[in-house]
Write an enzyme that holds these catalytic residues in place. Structure first.
Site, PDB file in Angstrom:
ATOM      1  N   GLY A  48      72.430  -7.129  66.036  1.00 33.24           N
ATOM      2  CA  GLY A  48      71.085  -7.384  66.875  1.00 33.24           C
ATOM      3  C   GLY A  48      70.965  -8.566  67.782  1.00 33.24           C
ATOM      4  N   THR A  49      71.363  -8.710  68.898  1.00 33.92           N
ATOM      5  CA  THR A  49      71.716  -9.719  69.702  1.00 33.92           C
ATOM      6  C   THR A  49      71.962  -9.181  71.136  1.00 33.92           C
ATOM      7  OG1 THR A  49      72.693 -11.220  68.096  1.00 33.92           O
ATOM      8  CG2 THR A  49      73.153 -11.654  70.090  1.00 33.92           C
TER       9      THR A  49
END
Lengths: 246, 270
Positions: A48-49
Site C-alpha cells: 500500500g504505497t
C-alpha cells in the site's frame, strides 16, 4: 589529480499538502493488510504505497529523484498520514520503501549500518557505488525472501556510472532502469502513463513535475496512497566521466 | 537486586559479563533482525514467483545452437520491466535462458559464474563444457526441490564446444533432458508443435532466426505475459553472443479481423 567534485546538495522537498477529496465507497471488502491476509504480502496490491523514481540528465549534470506518497495503511485504517518513505543510505544513494513498514525500516537501518561499516574499511576517498548499495539491499531481500515483504527503489549517483536507478523487487530481483521506476499498489494504474510521460531531456524541475504528477494520479485512484508527498532530490551531480577509476 | 549489588557480587558481575560477551560473539555477526536462529521452527518457503519471465525457445541448427526470449519481466499481470535480459552468457561456449522467478534466475547466474570464474583462475585452458554446466545445474535444482525451496525457474542450457552442439532443459523440480529443440512455459505448448513441423538439422542462421521469430510472434499473440521485444543468442564455433533487443512485427489486418463475423451479436474473431 582528482578534479574537485562540485558541491552536491540533497534537498528534501515536502509537497504542499495534497488536497484530495476522499471518494471511497461505503462498505466493500477491507484492503489486504501487509501480512498474511488473502492477497498476501507478496502481491503488488498489498504493498500500500506509491513510489515513483526518475533519472534526469542534461549535457553537464544529472540526478535522481525519489518520490513517495505519505500514507501508511493498516488494513483500511490510515496508521500514519504523514509518512516519510524515502531515506538516504549514503551521501549520494537513497531509497524509497514500499511493503511492510517494519521490514523496510529494519532493512534501511541495517543497510545504513552495513554500508557505513564497509566504508570505514575502505580508503577515505571512495564512496560506495549505487550498485554496491543496491546489491546489498538485493542480497538481503533475496536471502530473506520468505520473511520479508519489501519492494524498494534504490537511486543515486557515483563517479563510475553517474546517475542510476535500480528496482529491488519483492523476492530479490535487481533490475536497473535508465528512465523511471515505480513500486507499490498505486504504481499499477500509473505505470503506462509514466512510460508515456518520461522524457530523456528533462530538466530537474521537469523531472520533479513528472514525479509529482505520477504521485497525484496514483493517489486519486489508490486508496492506500495519499499526500503529502516526499520527493528526494539526489543531485545535481556532474555527468560521470567515462574511464575514471574509482 | 542487581548482580553488582549483592555480596560477593564482583565475581558474579565478571561471570555475567563474560556470559553476555560469549553469547554476543556466538550469535552471527551478520544476523539480520528478520532472520530466525538456526534450529527455530520449520519455515515455509515462498510458494509463488513474483517477478516472472515467460517462455524461452532453443533450437540446434547448422552452425550451433540458438536461444530466443523476450525482454519482459512481469509483476503479476503488470508488464513492469520491459528491457530485462533473460538470456545469460555463462562462458564462450555456453548460454542459459530462463523463465520463472527473475531473482532466482539472477541467483543461478551467480552460481554458474562461480563455476566459470574457477576456470578462469585455474588458467589452464580448460573450460567447463555446456554439458557439465547443464548437469551441475540439474543437481542444484533437484537438491533445492528436495529441500522444498526450489529455484523457481525453467532453464534452457545451450552451447557449442569442440564441434558439438548442446541443448538441454532443467526445471524447478530438477527434470532434465536434452533435445534438438526445446521450449519452456507457454512455448512448450505453442512453439513445440511449430518446431516439430518446421525444424531441420541443417537450418542455416537466417532460417533458424526466422523460425524462432515465428514462434515468438505466435507467443506474443497468444501468451498474455509475452512481449514482442526480443533477444536472440547463439553459441557457435566462434563463441557465444547475445543480440541487442529488437521488436517483432505483428499482423492484425486479417480480413476476418476487419469485418468480424457475427458483428456485435457474436464474440468476435479468434
Amino acid at each position: 589529480g582528482t578534479s574537485a567534485m562540485t558541491a552536491h546538495r540533497v534537498l528534501v522537498v515536502a509537497a504542499a499538502a495534497c488536497l484530495l477529496v476522499s471518494s471511497g465507497l461505503p462498505g466493500g471488502p477491507p484492503a489486504a493488510s501487509a501480512h498474511g491476509l488473502p492477497g498476501g504480502p507478496l502481491v503488488p496490491e498489498a504493498l500500500g504505497t506509491t513510489l515513483v523514481a526518475a533519472t534526469w540528465r542534461n549535457t553537464s549534470h544529472c540526478g535522481v529523484l525519489l518520490g513517495a506518497d505519505g500514507r501508511t495503511s493498516r488494513g483500511g485504517v490510515v496508521a500514519n498520514r504523514r509518512a516519510v518513505k524515502v531515506a538516504m543510505l549514503t551521501e549520494t544513494v537513497g531509497i524509497a520503501r514500499s511493503g511492510s513498514a517494519a521490514d523496510t525500516q529494519a532493512l534501511r537501518d541495517a543497510v545504513i549500518r552495513e554500508v557505513a561499516a564497509a566504508s570505514r574499511r575502505r580508503t577515505a576517498s571512495s564512496l560506495p557505488t549505487v550498485l554496491q548499495v543496491a546489491s546489498l539491499l538485493r542480497h538481503h531481500c533475496y536471502e530473506g525472501k520468505d520473511a520479508l515483504s519489501v519492494s524498494l527503489l534504490c537511486g543515486g549517483w557515483d563517479t563510475r556510472r553517474g546517475a542510476q536507478l535500480y528496482s529491488v523487487t519483492q523476492g530479490g530481483s535487481l533490475i536497473p532502469s535508465d528512465t523511471f521506476a515505480t513500486s507499490g499498489s498505486g504504481s499499477l494504474p500509473i505505470h503506462a502513463w509514466c512510460e508515456d510521460a518520461w522524457r530523456e531531456d528533462m530538466s530537474e524541475s521537469e523531472c520533479e513535475s513528472f514525479v509529482r504528477s505520477a504521485l497525484v494520479h496514483a493517489s486519486k485512484v489508490d486508496s492506500a496512497s495519499s499526500g503529502p508527498f516526499t520527493i528526494l532530490h539526489i543531485g545535481p551531480f556532474p555527468v560521470a566521466t567515462k574511464g575514471r577509476s574509482d | 537486586m542487581m548482580p553488582w549489588e549483592e555480596e560477593g557480587s564482583r565475581e558474579k558481575t565478571v561471570a555475567w559479563r563474560v556470559l553476555v560477551l560469549v553469547a554476543l560473539t556466538a550469535a552471527e555477526a551478520s544476523m539480520m533482525p528478520w532472520e530466525a536462529p538456526a534450529g527455530a521452527a520449520p519455515v515455509q518457503h515462498t510458494t509463488r514467483p513474483i517477478v516472472t519471465g515467460t517462455s524461452v525457445i532453443g533450437i540446434k541448427y547448422k552452425d550451433g545452437v540458438m536461444l530466443a526470449a523476450d525482454t519482459l519481466a512481469s509483476y503479476g499481470t503488470l508488464a513492469m520491466f520491459k528491457d530485462v535480459e533473460r538470456i545469460h552468457k555463462v562462458s564462450d561456449s555456453c548460454l542459459i535462458g530462463a523463465g520463472g522467478e527473475y531473482s532466482d534466475f539472477q541467483k543461478i547466474q551467480q552460481v554458474l559464474d562461480r563455476l566459470t570464474s574457477e576456470d578462469r583462475n585455474m588458467d589452464d585452458g580448460h573450460q567447463t563444457s555446456p554439458s557439465e554446466i547443464f548437469h551441475y545445474l540439474r543437481a542444484v535444482m533437484y537438491q533445492r526441490r528436495n529441500k522444498m525451496n526450489p529455484l523457481w525457474n525453467h532453464v534452457l542450457v545451450a552451447g557449442f564446444k569442440e564441434g558439438k552442439s548442446f541443448l538441454g532443459s532443467v526445471d524447478l523440480i530438477g527434470t532434465a533432458f536434452e533435445d534438438d529443440f526445446l521450449a519452456t512455459g507457454f512455448g512448450s505448448y505453442l512453439a513445440i508443435p511449430i518446431l516439430r513441423k518446421k525444424w531441420r538439422p541443417d537450418l542455416d542462421e537466417g532460417e533458424a532466426r526466422a523460425l524462432l521469430e515465428e514462434c515468438l510472434r505466435v507467443l506474443f499473440y497468444r501468451d498474455c505475459r509475452a512481449l514482442n521485444k526480443i533477444r536472440l543468442a547463439k553459441a557457435t564455433a566462434e563463441g557465444s553472443v547475445i543480440s541487442d533487443p529488437y521488436t517483432l512485427e505483428t499482423s492484425w489486418s486479417a480480413a476476418s479481423f476487419q469485418t468480424v463475423k457475427g458483428g456485435l451479436d457474436a464474440d468476435g474473431g479468434w
